[in-house]
Write a protein that holds these residues in place. Sequence first.
Motif, short mmCIF file in Angstrom:
data_model
loop_
_atom_site.label_atom_id
_atom_site.label_comp_id
_atom_site.label_asym_id
_atom_site.label_seq_id
_atom_site.Cartn_x
_atom_site.Cartn_y
_atom_site.Cartn_z
N HIS A 73 0.98 -1.41 -0.10
CA HIS A 73 0.04 -0.01 0.00
C HIS A 73 0.60 1.40 -0.09
N ARG A 74 0.26 2.26 -0.72
CA ARG A 74 1.10 3.47 -0.86
C ARG A 74 0.02 4.76 -0.59
N MET A 75 0.70 5.55 -0.02
CA MET A 75 0.13 6.90 0.36
C MET A 75 0.84 8.04 0.41
N VAL A 76 0.54 9.10 0.55
CA VAL A 76 1.19 10.63 0.71
C VAL A 76 0.88 11.07 1.83
N ALA A 77 2.08 11.57 2.79
CA ALA A 77 1.71 12.24 3.86
C ALA A 77 2.56 13.81 3.76
N ASP A 78 1.78 14.89 4.15
CA ASP A 78 2.15 16.27 3.62
C ASP A 78 1.48 17.13 4.73
N GLU A 79 2.18 18.35 4.64
CA GLU A 79 1.32 19.43 5.68
C GLU A 79 0.81 20.33 4.79
N PRO A 80 -0.42 20.88 5.37
CA PRO A 80 -1.12 22.06 4.42
C PRO A 80 -0.34 23.19 3.97
N VAL A 81 -0.89 23.94 2.99
CA VAL A 81 -0.30 25.30 2.70
C VAL A 81 -0.48 26.18 3.71
N PRO A 82 0.67 26.89 4.01
CA PRO A 82 1.75 27.25 3.22
C PRO A 82 3.15 26.56 3.65
N VAL A 83 2.98 25.53 4.48
CA VAL A 83 4.12 24.76 5.02
C VAL A 83 4.64 23.76 3.88
N GLY A 84 3.33 22.96 3.37
CA GLY A 84 3.64 21.94 2.32
C GLY A 84 2.36 22.14 1.42
N GLY A 85 2.48 21.22 0.60
CA GLY A 85 1.65 21.30 -0.52
C GLY A 85 0.34 20.70 -0.42
N ASP A 86 -0.16 20.25 0.67
CA ASP A 86 -1.50 19.54 1.16
C ASP A 86 -1.72 18.44 0.29
N ALA A 87 -0.58 17.51 0.11
CA ALA A 87 -0.67 16.24 -1.05
C ALA A 87 -1.31 14.98 -0.27
N GLY A 88 -1.55 15.25 1.07
CA GLY A 88 -1.96 14.17 1.73
C GLY A 88 -2.41 14.59 3.07
N PRO A 89 -2.59 13.84 3.95
CA PRO A 89 -3.11 14.14 5.63
C PRO A 89 -1.64 14.25 6.18
N ASN A 90 -1.82 15.10 7.36
CA ASN A 90 -0.63 15.44 8.05
C ASN A 90 -0.38 14.20 9.10
N PRO A 91 0.77 14.15 9.54
CA PRO A 91 1.05 13.07 10.69
C PRO A 91 -0.01 12.97 11.65
N PHE A 92 -0.64 14.25 12.50
CA PHE A 92 -1.54 14.05 13.25
C PHE A 92 -2.93 13.44 12.99
N GLU A 93 -3.26 13.68 11.59
CA GLU A 93 -4.33 13.25 10.82
C GLU A 93 -4.19 11.75 10.53
#
Length: 136
Positions: free
Chosen positions: A23-43
């Motif tokens: 299984h593959r997924m993407v984790a990211d941070e919301p804008v403006p820190v990241g590009g919101d390509a996936g849920p953040n670690p807390f999510e």
Amino acid sequence: MRTRDVLVTERAGVARSVAVGPHRMVADEPVPVGGDAGPNPFELVLAGLGTCTSMTLRMYADRHAWPLRDVRVRLRFDGPAVVREISLDGDLDDGRRQRLMSVAERCPVHRLLSASVPITTVPAGHTADPADLGVK
């Protein structure tokens, strides 16, 4: 508890690729820190708790042949605490609803997050000594 290894590798910026077995997924941070390509670690932590809660309740209801049609779990952080709202759809009397809410407290991820869990960090290629992990 048996789990597959989770591998996290870098992508662009703070985005990360997460692999769990096939299984593959993407984790990211919301804008403006990241590009919101996936849920953040807390999510992702909340998603783990929500899925475990829902699965635990479904298995319990099925084992007892209770008429549970649907389980919905909504989670959020409220200060330092997690708020978990559970909706149970089905022809369940008050006793069964209360029992399912009690069972939710015993889902494995809930127990893990409620306990003080030791985390041992080791360099790649190093096998942790079982004594470091509190294993006897």
